[in-house]
Write a protein that holds these residues in place. Structure first.
Motif, PDB file in Angstrom:
ATOM      1  N   VAL A  57       0.825  -1.203   0.000  1.00 33.80           N
ATOM      2  CA  VAL A  57       0.000   0.000   0.000  1.00 33.80           C
ATOM      3  C   VAL A  57       0.863   1.258   0.000  1.00 33.80           C
ATOM      4  N   THR A  58       1.905   1.277   0.848  1.00 37.79           N
ATOM      5  CA  THR A  58       2.687   2.506   1.004  1.00 37.79           C
ATOM      6  C   THR A  58       3.835   2.607  -0.002  1.00 37.79           C
ATOM      7  N   GLY A  59       4.441   1.469  -0.357  1.00 36.66           N
ATOM      8  CA  GLY A  59       5.621   1.504  -1.215  1.00 36.66           C
ATOM      9  C   GLY A  59       6.811   2.155  -0.535  1.00 36.66           C
ATOM     10  N   CYS A  60       6.801   2.193   0.802  1.00 34.86           N
ATOM     11  CA  CYS A  60       7.875   2.882   1.527  1.00 34.86           C
ATOM     12  C   CYS A  60       9.211   2.155   1.296  1.00 34.86           C
ATOM     13  N   PRO A  61      10.270   2.888   0.890  1.00 38.90           N
ATOM     14  CA  PRO A  61      11.558   2.234   0.635  1.00 38.90           C
ATOM     15  C   PRO A  61      12.247   1.692   1.879  1.00 38.90           C
ATOM     16  N   ALA A  62      11.750   2.041   3.072  1.00 40.71           N
ATOM     17  CA  ALA A  62      12.355   1.505   4.299  1.00 40.71           C
ATOM     18  C   ALA A  62      11.883   0.077   4.582  1.00 40.71           C
ATOM     19  N   ILE A  63      10.778  -0.338   3.934  1.00 43.68           N
ATOM     20  CA  ILE A  63      10.249  -1.690   4.153  1.00 43.68           C
ATOM     21  C   ILE A  63      10.766  -2.599   3.047  1.00 43.68           C
ATOM     22  N   ASP A  64      11.271  -3.764   3.457  1.00 44.36           N
ATOM     23  CA  ASP A  64      11.829  -4.681   2.470  1.00 44.36           C
ATOM     24  C   ASP A  64      11.620  -6.109   2.980  1.00 44.36           C
ATOM     25  N   GLU A  65      11.983  -7.080   2.175  1.00 47.73           N
ATOM     26  CA  GLU A  65      11.915  -8.466   2.617  1.00 47.73           C
ATOM     27  C   GLU A  65      13.249  -9.142   2.359  1.00 47.73           C
ATOM     28  N   ASP A  66      13.591 -10.079   3.276  1.00 51.66           N
ATOM     29  CA  ASP A  66      14.865 -10.776   3.108  1.00 51.66           C
ATOM     30  C   ASP A  66      14.711 -11.974   2.165  1.00 51.66           C
ATOM     31  N   GLU A  67      15.767 -12.752   2.026  1.00 51.90           N
ATOM     32  CA  GLU A  67      15.748 -13.863   1.077  1.00 51.90           C
ATOM     33  C   GLU A  67      14.731 -14.951   1.436  1.00 51.90           C
ATOM     34  N   ASN A  68      14.265 -14.944   2.695  1.00 49.70           N
ATOM     35  CA  ASN A  68      13.249 -15.917   3.130  1.00 49.70           C
ATOM     36  C   ASN A  68      11.832 -15.366   3.061  1.00 49.70           C
ATOM     37  N   GLY A  69      11.687 -14.180   2.498  1.00 49.60           N
ATOM     38  CA  GLY A  69      10.359 -13.581   2.398  1.00 49.60           C
ATOM     39  C   GLY A  69       9.894 -12.923   3.676  1.00 49.60           C
ATOM     40  N   LYS A  70      10.801 -12.756   4.628  1.00 53.14           N
ATOM     41  CA  LYS A  70      10.435 -12.138   5.906  1.00 53.14           C
ATOM     42  C   LYS A  70      10.585 -10.629   5.791  1.00 53.14           C
ATOM     43  N   LEU A  71       9.510  -9.902   6.125  1.00 54.25           N
ATOM     44  CA  LEU A  71       9.542  -8.446   6.023  1.00 54.25           C
ATOM     45  C   LEU A  71      10.340  -7.838   7.171  1.00 54.25           C
ATOM     46  N   PHE A  72      11.016  -6.733   6.863  1.00 52.94           N
ATOM     47  CA  PHE A  72      11.712  -5.978   7.905  1.00 52.94           C
ATOM     48  C   PHE A  72      11.707  -4.495   7.546  1.00 52.94           C
ATOM     49  N   ILE A  73      11.882  -3.657   8.547  1.00 49.57           N
ATOM     50  CA  ILE A  73      11.997  -2.204   8.319  1.00 49.57           C
ATOM     51  C   ILE A  73      13.438  -1.815   8.591  1.00 49.57           C
ATOM     52  N   ASP A  74      14.056  -1.181   7.600  1.00 44.12           N
ATOM     53  CA  ASP A  74      15.442  -0.727   7.732  1.00 44.12           C
ATOM     54  C   ASP A  74      15.461   0.466   8.694  1.00 44.12           C
ATOM     55  N   SER A  75      16.002   0.256   9.879  1.00 43.55           N
ATOM     56  CA  SER A  75      15.964   1.304  10.912  1.00 43.55           C
ATOM     57  C   SER A  75      16.787   2.523  10.526  1.00 43.55           C
ATOM     58  N   THR A  76      17.718   2.370   9.598  1.00 41.05           N
ATOM     59  CA  THR A  76      18.515   3.526   9.181  1.00 41.05           C
ATOM     60  C   THR A  76      17.750   4.409   8.193  1.00 41.05           C
ATOM     61  N   LEU A  77      16.734   3.848   7.540  1.00 41.16           N
ATOM     62  CA  LEU A  77      15.939   4.626   6.584  1.00 41.16           C
ATOM     63  C   LEU A  77      14.646   5.159   7.194  1.00 41.16           C
ATOM     64  N   CYS A  78      14.067   4.384   8.141  1.00 41.80           N
ATOM     65  CA  CYS A  78      12.754   4.741   8.691  1.00 41.80           C
ATOM     66  C   CYS A  78      12.822   6.079   9.430  1.00 41.80           C
ATOM     67  N   ASN A  79      11.893   6.976   9.106  1.00 44.64           N
ATOM     68  CA  ASN A  79      11.839   8.287   9.754  1.00 44.64           C
ATOM     69  C   ASN A  79      10.748   8.371  10.812  1.00 44.64           C
ATOM     70  N   GLY A  80      10.091   7.257  11.092  1.00 45.94           N
ATOM     71  CA  GLY A  80       9.123   7.213  12.184  1.00 45.94           C
ATOM     72  C   GLY A  80       7.802   7.883  11.887  1.00 45.94           C
ATOM     73  N   CYS A  81       7.389   7.960  10.611  1.00 42.50           N
ATOM     74  CA  CYS A  81       6.116   8.616  10.291  1.00 42.50           C
ATOM     75  C   CYS A  81       4.930   7.773  10.740  1.00 42.50           C
ATOM     76  N   GLY A  82       5.092   6.454  10.784  1.00 43.57           N
ATOM     77  CA  GLY A  82       4.038   5.564  11.266  1.00 43.57           C
ATOM     78  C   GLY A  82       2.942   5.276  10.261  1.00 43.57           C
ATOM     79  N   LEU A  83       3.111   5.694   9.007  1.00 42.40           N
ATOM     80  CA  LEU A  83       2.071   5.456   8.005  1.00 42.40           C
ATOM     81  C   LEU A  83       1.802   3.965   7.840  1.00 42.40           C
ATOM     82  N   CYS A  84       2.853   3.160   7.797  1.00 38.24           N
ATOM     83  CA  CYS A  84       2.689   1.720   7.575  1.00 38.24           C
ATOM     84  C   CYS A  84       1.861   1.064   8.682  1.00 38.24           C
TER      85      CYS A  84
END
Length: 597
Positions: free
Chosen positions: A555-582
């Motif tokens: 829905v958001t397409g936020c570049p801070a959200i990604d998935e690893d090689e196992n399909g597990k989602l994670f938020i890159d803490s160095t990119l996240c600005n804490g807007c909380g939209l997700c």
């Protein structure tokens, strides 16, 4: 002193050293760093500002020039379109103090809606144009450009391209400013452009161009003695030099720094013993057409290779490999230039342009998108960060033409198809640049559209320059703040809503849905400081409750959200600005806030 300077910085240093009194501009990549560097310099006879648009900037520069001040107006190539009206008139009216129009072209283009070649404007306006190939050359040409402007009482175009603007070079110079006395404005009939005077001055302008040809020709040069002639200029000259390494004896190069007006004598002398001429230049075939015209008028025929017969690409940037390919295509039957002289360069993967993590515009777009769900809506977009509303999954930009056109195009669409709801998006700086006139027209002619002004309290895409809505001038103080809401109300528009896109997503959607219910002209101001200007107080992480549904990402397409090689989602803490939209889209309480210590 010896200093490594970016091309735009080199221009700024040279402008200051050579006594520029007034520097004005509107930010736009790749031109922005000229004013950004000049603001670091101070003197009692020096003034610098960001103006509301390029037309305003050039008219300020013109006024100061008529008082005898040395001035510069800076802009990118599409900005010159906005400033075209005063520039064309100035070529006839003339100037007093040296006036340079610094324009940065963007072959590629990397951050522009069009590729344009400012050298064509020089021909169109009958003005001289300098086209340096390097930061050092740009530094050295500012002084003669001012002198030419003052000698012939004409504005001078100073055109650079992205690679010259943003490349770095070590330059040695004395940081000593030329102090000049400004004589002040003198009343003259010449400054009032009446039709009879315009005719007379046009004749004078044509004569000036003839007079300055020989003088300007000194800035062009011939290298080598080979029978194959290459005509080039700007950054393309260096691509040529690199591409012909090892074969230099075969070639001669005519490097053209002053493209217009071009001296016939130099061209004829260069061409007289050549077997062929090759034209290597970016964007339009300006050199090719000028040289061919001179040859034709003097009865000379030499085989030529360039854009006009398909050997050189019309669009995009050149580079060394592309120039080598051009030579290979021309000489393929003779095989004295190998195509693969250099090792293949590793290609970097292409990425989709998108809004930054935490950008408040992402939330603003989605609030409107959700509020308008179920309705037949057309979204018109504008130039700047909000152009990225086009990218998936945001997908709330159906048109984008030029600065301010979101509001006016929305009116045109509404006129032709009144059954549709039309919503225009525009940014704060762009609203002041070109949006206000469209808004007045919408009110005056009763065009019932909705206008969303995405106010992030800065000019974000070009590097956080202030504008009238910030209340700050270029040095960060002193300005008067122009309230967007007061301005909108002053026009007469009563339906206004102000929203903080970081607050409750559901409540904001509800407010906007109600706002869109009727067909009145209305303005929504989404206001939240650009995420890149704010110190981060928190970030978010994904916990063990995650079901891998990926709604937060899709829905958001936020570049801070990604998935690893196992399909597990994670938020890159160095990119996240804490807007909380997700967090608004997670049904499993799997996204949680972490405070920054």
């Amino acid at each position: 002193m010896k200093k490594v300077l970016m091309g735009n910085e080199a221009v700024a240093y040279s402008l200051f050293i050579n006594g520029v009194n007034v520097a004005v501009g509107y930010p736009g990549t790749p031109s922005t760093e000229v004013i950004e560097t000049l603001k670091n310099f101070q003197d009692d006879d020096f003034y610098v500002e960001w103006s509301t648009n390029e037309k305003v900037a050039l008219e300020i520069a013109a006024g100061a020039s008529l008082s005898g001040a040395r001035t510069v107006a800076t802009m990118k190539q599409v900005g010159l379109n906005v400033a075209a009206d005063p520039l064309l008139s100035l070529s006839v009216v003339g100037v007093e103090g040296g006036l340079l129009v610094f324009v940065a072209d963007d072959p590629g283009p990397h951050s522009s809606q069009t590729e344009q070649d400012t050298r064509n404007f020089a021909r169109f306006c009958n003005l001289p144009v300098f086209d340096p190939s390097s930061p050092k050359e740009a530094f050295e040409l500012i002084k003669p450009a001012f002198e030419i402007s003052e000698k012939y009482k004409l504005p001078v175009l100073f055109r650079m391209t992205t690679r010259v603007c943003h490349s770095n070079q070590s330059i040695e110079f004395e940081f000593k400013r030329e102090k000049r006395k400004i004589k002040g404005f003198e009343k003259k009939p010449d400054w009032v452009i009446l039709p009879a005077l315009s005719y007379k001055k046009h004749m004078e302008l044509e004569q000036k161009l003839q007079d300055m040809k020989k003088e300007l020709s000194a800035y062009n040069k011939v290298e080598g003695r080979g029978k194959i002639g290459i005509v080039s200029g700007g950054i393309s000259y260096f691509y040529v030099k690199e591409a012909i390494k090892g074969f230099e004896d075969l070639f001669s190069i005519l490097k053209i720094t002053v493209v217009h007006p071009l001296d016939e004598g130099l061209v004829l002398e260069f061409a007289k013993d050549k077997q062929m001429l090759i034209f290597i230049e970016e964007l339009d075939p300006v050199l090719e057409e000028e040289v061919k015209l001179i040859l034709f008028e003097n009865g000379k025929f030499i085989p030529t290779y360039g854009k006009r017969n398909g050997y050189v690409q019309f669009a995009g940037e050149l580079d060394v490999d592309k120039v080598r390919d051009i030579f290979h295509k021309i000489f393929s039957d003779r095989r004295f230039l190998a195509k693969n002289t250099f090792t293949d360069v590793l290609q970097t993967p292409k990425r989709q342009a998108q809004l930054c993590a935490g950008c408040p515009h992402r939330s603003s777009f989605l609030i409107v998108k959700y509020a308008a769900k179920g309705q037949d809506v057309i979204f018109t977009g504008d130039i700047g960060c909000y152009t990225l509303g086009f990218a998936k999954p945001i997908s709330t930009t159906d048109t984008c033409l030029c600065m301010g056109a979101s509001i006016t195009m929305a009116q045109g669409i509404k006129i032709s198809d009144c059954s549709k709801k039309v919503i225009a998006f525009i940014g704060d700086s762009t609203f002041f640049h070109s949006g206000i006139t469209g808004l007045v027209n919408s009110y005056y002619n009763r065009h019932n559209i909705t206008i969303c002004i995405l106010d992030n309290l800065t000019t974000g895409m070009t590097g956080f320059q202030p504008h009238p809505g910030t209340g700050k001038k270029i040095y960060g103080k002193e300005g008067r703040k122009v309230s967007i809401e007061s301005l909108v109300k002053g026009i007469g528009i009563e339906k206004i809503l102000v929203i903080d896109p970081y607050l409750s997503f559901a409540e904001n959607v509800d407010k906007v849905r109600k706002f869109l219910n009727d067909e009145e002209l209305g303005v929504i101001v989404f206001r939240r400081e650009c995420a890149n200007l704010k110190s981060r107080e928190s970030y978010f992480k994904i916990n063990q409750n995650c079901s891998k549904c990926k709604v937060c990402l899709e829905v958001t397409g936020c570049p801070a959200i990604d998935e690893d090689e196992n399909g597990k989602l994670f938020i890159d803490s160095t990119l996240c600005n804490g807007c909380g939209l997700c967090e608004n889209f997670c049904r499993y309480s799997a996204i949680e806030k972490v405070m920054v210590k």
